[in-house]
Design a protein around this motif. Sequence first.
Motif, PDB file in Angstrom:
ATOM      1  N   PRO A 155       0.796  -1.235   0.000  1.00  0.00           N
ATOM      2  CA  PRO A 155       0.000   0.000   0.000  1.00  0.00           C
ATOM      3  C   PRO A 155       0.828   1.284   0.000  1.00  0.00           C
ATOM      4  CG  PRO A 155      -0.220  -1.149   2.106  1.00  0.00           C
ATOM      5  CD  PRO A 155       0.526  -2.063   1.183  1.00  0.00           C
ATOM      6  N   SER A 156       2.115   1.220   0.336  1.00  0.00           N
ATOM      7  CA  SER A 156       2.929   2.437   0.230  1.00  0.00           C
ATOM      8  C   SER A 156       3.330   2.689  -1.219  1.00  0.00           C
ATOM      9  CB  SER A 156       4.211   2.311   1.062  1.00  0.00           C
ATOM     10  OG  SER A 156       3.873   2.132   2.409  1.00  0.00           O
ATOM     11  N   GLY A 166       2.269   0.734  -5.241  1.00  0.00           N
ATOM     12  CA  GLY A 166       1.126   0.624  -6.156  1.00  0.00           C
ATOM     13  C   GLY A 166      -0.184   0.299  -5.468  1.00  0.00           C
ATOM     14  N   LYS A 205      -1.411  11.383  13.409  1.00  0.00           N
ATOM     15  CA  LYS A 205      -0.789  10.083  13.119  1.00  0.00           C
ATOM     16  C   LYS A 205      -1.401   8.974  13.971  1.00  0.00           C
ATOM     17  CE  LYS A 205       3.445  12.274  11.585  1.00  0.00           C
ATOM     18  NZ  LYS A 205       4.858  12.468  11.704  1.00  0.00           N
ATOM     19  N   LEU A 223      -2.971   9.864   4.747  1.00  0.00           N
ATOM     20  CA  LEU A 223      -3.840  10.236   3.640  1.00  0.00           C
ATOM     21  C   LEU A 223      -3.302   9.504   2.414  1.00  0.00           C
ATOM     22  CD1 LEU A 223      -6.158  11.888   2.503  1.00  0.00           C
ATOM     23  CD2 LEU A 223      -4.604  13.823   2.258  1.00  0.00           C
ATOM     24  N   ARG A 279       8.281  10.233  -2.424  1.00  0.00           N
ATOM     25  CA  ARG A 279       9.692  10.363  -2.083  1.00  0.00           C
ATOM     26  C   ARG A 279      10.373  11.432  -2.933  1.00  0.00           C
ATOM     27  NH1 ARG A 279      13.341   6.804  -0.127  1.00  0.00           N
ATOM     28  NH2 ARG A 279      11.845   6.601   1.576  1.00  0.00           N
ATOM     29  N   LEU A 310       3.427  17.655   0.927  1.00  0.00           N
ATOM     30  CA  LEU A 310       2.647  16.477   0.534  1.00  0.00           C
ATOM     31  C   LEU A 310       1.547  16.889  -0.445  1.00  0.00           C
ATOM     32  CD1 LEU A 310       2.275  14.939   4.123  1.00  0.00           C
ATOM     33  CD2 LEU A 310       3.903  14.239   2.350  1.00  0.00           C
TER      34      LEU A 310
HETATM   35  N1  CMC Z   1      -0.248  11.215   4.955  1.00  0.00           N
HETATM   36  C1  CMC Z   1       0.169  11.796   6.103  1.00  0.00           C
HETATM   37  N2  CMC Z   1       1.449  12.057   6.382  1.00  0.00           N
HETATM   38  C2  CMC Z   1       2.369  11.709   5.476  1.00  0.00           C
HETATM   39  C3  CMC Z   1       2.019  11.103   4.261  1.00  0.00           C
HETATM   40  C4  CMC Z   1       0.653  10.853   4.013  1.00  0.00           C
HETATM   41  N3  CMC Z   1       0.255  10.276   2.888  1.00  0.00           N
HETATM   42  N4  CMC Z   1       3.123  10.860   3.549  1.00  0.00           N
HETATM   43  C5  CMC Z   1       4.157  11.307   4.285  1.00  0.00           C
HETATM   44  N5  CMC Z   1       3.690  11.818   5.447  1.00  0.00           N
HETATM   45  C6  CMC Z   1       4.503  12.467   6.492  1.00  0.00           C
HETATM   46  C7  CMC Z   1       5.255  11.453   7.318  1.00  0.00           C
HETATM   47  O1  CMC Z   1       4.497  11.056   8.438  1.00  0.00           O
HETATM   48  C8  CMC Z   1       6.491  12.223   7.693  1.00  0.00           C
HETATM   49  O2  CMC Z   1       6.127  13.118   8.741  1.00  0.00           O
HETATM   50  P1  CMC Z   1       7.215  13.500   9.888  1.00  0.00           P
HETATM   51  O3  CMC Z   1       8.246  14.331   9.197  1.00  0.00           O
HETATM   52  O4  CMC Z   1       6.403  14.243  10.902  1.00  0.00           O
HETATM   53  O5  CMC Z   1       7.737  12.197  10.416  1.00  0.00           O
HETATM   54  C9  CMC Z   1       6.772  13.071   6.458  1.00  0.00           C
HETATM   55  O6  CMC Z   1       5.505  13.249   5.836  1.00  0.00           O
HETATM   56  C10 CMC Z   1       7.741  12.429   5.461  1.00  0.00           C
HETATM   57  O7  CMC Z   1       7.236  11.127   5.138  1.00  0.00           O
HETATM   58  P2  CMC Z   1       8.112   9.842   4.880  1.00  0.00           P
HETATM   59  O8  CMC Z   1       7.307   8.641   5.197  1.00  0.00           O
HETATM   60  O9  CMC Z   1       9.442   9.999   5.545  1.00  0.00           O
HETATM   61  O10 CMC Z   1       8.327   9.989   3.317  1.00  0.00           O
HETATM   62  P3  CMC Z   1       8.830   8.847   2.326  1.00  0.00           P
HETATM   63  O11 CMC Z   1       9.478   9.534   1.188  1.00  0.00           O
HETATM   64  O12 CMC Z   1       9.612   7.812   3.057  1.00  0.00           O
HETATM   65  O13 CMC Z   1       7.458   8.140   1.856  1.00  0.00           O
HETATM   66  C11 CMC Z   1       5.476   7.649   0.676  1.00  0.00           C
HETATM   67  C12 CMC Z   1       6.841   8.367   0.649  1.00  0.00           C
HETATM   68  C13 CMC Z   1       4.882   7.715  -0.709  1.00  0.00           C
HETATM   69  C14 CMC Z   1       5.690   6.174   1.044  1.00  0.00           C
HETATM   70  C15 CMC Z   1       4.568   8.348   1.708  1.00  0.00           C
HETATM   71  O14 CMC Z   1       4.324   9.678   1.334  1.00  0.00           O
HETATM   72  C16 CMC Z   1       3.235   7.612   1.894  1.00  0.00           C
HETATM   73  O15 CMC Z   1       3.151   6.685   2.711  1.00  0.00           O
HETATM   74  N6  CMC Z   1       2.137   8.006   1.157  1.00  0.00           N
HETATM   75  C17 CMC Z   1       0.885   7.318   1.223  1.00  0.00           C
HETATM   76  C18 CMC Z   1       0.912   6.072   0.347  1.00  0.00           C
HETATM   77  C19 CMC Z   1       0.895   6.414  -1.136  1.00  0.00           C
HETATM   78  O16 CMC Z   1       0.089   7.207  -1.604  1.00  0.00           O
HETATM   79  N7  CMC Z   1       1.801   5.781  -1.924  1.00  0.00           N
HETATM   80  C20 CMC Z   1       1.877   5.973  -3.362  1.00  0.00           C
HETATM   81  C21 CMC Z   1       3.167   6.612  -3.740  1.00  0.00           C
HETATM   82  S1  CMC Z   1       3.206   7.260  -5.413  1.00  0.00           S
HETATM   83  C22 CMC Z   1       3.009   6.025  -6.579  1.00  0.00           C
HETATM   84  C23 CMC Z   1       3.519   4.690  -6.214  1.00  0.00           C
HETATM   85  O17 CMC Z   1       4.703   4.494  -5.928  1.00  0.00           O
HETATM   86  O18 CMC Z   1       2.711   3.772  -6.221  1.00  0.00           O
END
Ligand code: CMC
Length: 392
Positions: A226-227, A229, A259, A265, A271, A322
């Motif tokens: 879920p993170s 696709g 959180k 969301l 990333r 975001l």
């Molecule tokens: N909702 C709420 N908070 C979020 C979200 C979100 N969707 N995404 C990131 N954050 C927060 C996170 O809690 C963190 O906050 P803090 O600085 O207070 O700890 C900050 O933003 C940075 O997040 P991260 O998890 O360190 O960022 P990352 O680059 O490791 O993760 C991500 C990227 C895509 C996994 C993440 O944004 C996420 O979980 N999004 C929701 C799932 C999603 O839509 N995934 C599809 C990605 S795009 C297409 C694909 O690859 O399929």
Amino acid sequence: TGLVTVDPGFTNTASCESSITYIDGDAGILRYRGYPIEQLAEQSSFLEVAYLLIHGALPDAAALDAFVERVNRHTFVHEDFRTFMGTFPRDGHPMAVLASAINALSTFYPESLDPRDPETVELATVLLLAKTRTITSYLHRRRAGEPLLYPDYSRGYVDDFLRMTFATPYQQYEADPVVVDALDKLLILHADHEQNCSTSTVRVVGSSNANLYASVAAGVNALSGPSHGGANEAVLAMLTEIQGSDFDVDTFMTKVKNKEDGVRLMGFGHRVYKSYDPRAAIVKKSADAVLSSLGKNDELLDIALRLEEIALNDDYFVERKLYPNVDFYTGLIYKAMGFSPAMFTPLFALGRMPGWIAQWREMVNDPQTKIGRPRQIYTGETERDYVPVASR
Ligand code: CMC
């Protein structure tokens, strides 16, 4: 061993050099082989984009015709393969079936396995593009308990995919041109995205000289989370949950910002993109057009629009940069087309297939390639003596 840096999630590690896809995450720019995604989505077709990603240049008319024709001719699967598809529980998740099916292709086409022979690799490329389309339609039909249809060469890639997925046997089926166009565009938008989790997986598996099917099947599994696709399916579950809670968007957003239980969301954040995902901008426009053209007024679209509006004006999301990503609006379009939520991520996989193949081929041909083998910083016990179980 002199290793001092750990880079969790590889946020600052380039694993390869690549000339396939360019992303500028701050400016919201995405290009395949130099061509802006907006132009490709508007003017190209999925198989042409597949050719571009895999071969590095746009084909001329004759090369495109030959490529399309070759893919079309391979869309049939072996009869035993159809039987094999029938051995999975009908309500098993289609991503698990898809990964298994792609892995199993190598057993049906043993003549297409050598990663070092260019002709064999080209054969495996065409087989994967062709068979994945057939398999994806079968994933839908198996879940619905409907008979599996045979491909029809005379139709286009997307057109025939829709027929095989939705047609009733022995009845004339004409896909809505609006749906054909929209799906073609969505597949183009998903076709590659440089070194994301599934693509990196494909490359690492392939770096051991595993064949293309084995590498891509691993990519499908990586995509299912879920993170990655799996987010497109998770977005629809989230919107449906909000709808069921009397549209209480604000309570949901408070949960996200606090959180609570790790609620995020879904369909937001990326990333690399620290501005609006250019793919999401195109999908959002398309969602509006497709839903109104199909006459499907979906309350879930209103909820999604409201969530986006709140997020774009809220400090929590603004500070963390975001924005909606490609997965935020796609599910609404797939749903309007008649796909069940479990089919959303397989559709992503169908779209990503050319990218996985192109990246795998680039890796195989890159003289710098070595087996993927990261190091670690050991934090466990130092040496200690074994104690027999009776004395512990
Ligand atoms: N909702 C709420 N908070 C979020 C979200 C979100 N969707 N995404 C990131 N954050 C927060 C996170 O809690 C963190 O906050 P803090 O600085 O207070 O700890 C900050 O933003 C940075 O997040 P991260 O998890 O360190 O960022 P990352 O680059 O490791 O993760 C991500 C990227 C895509 C996994 C993440 O944004 C996420 O979980 N999004 C929701 C799932 C999603 O839509 N995934 C599809 C990605 S795009 C297409 C694909 O690859 O399929």
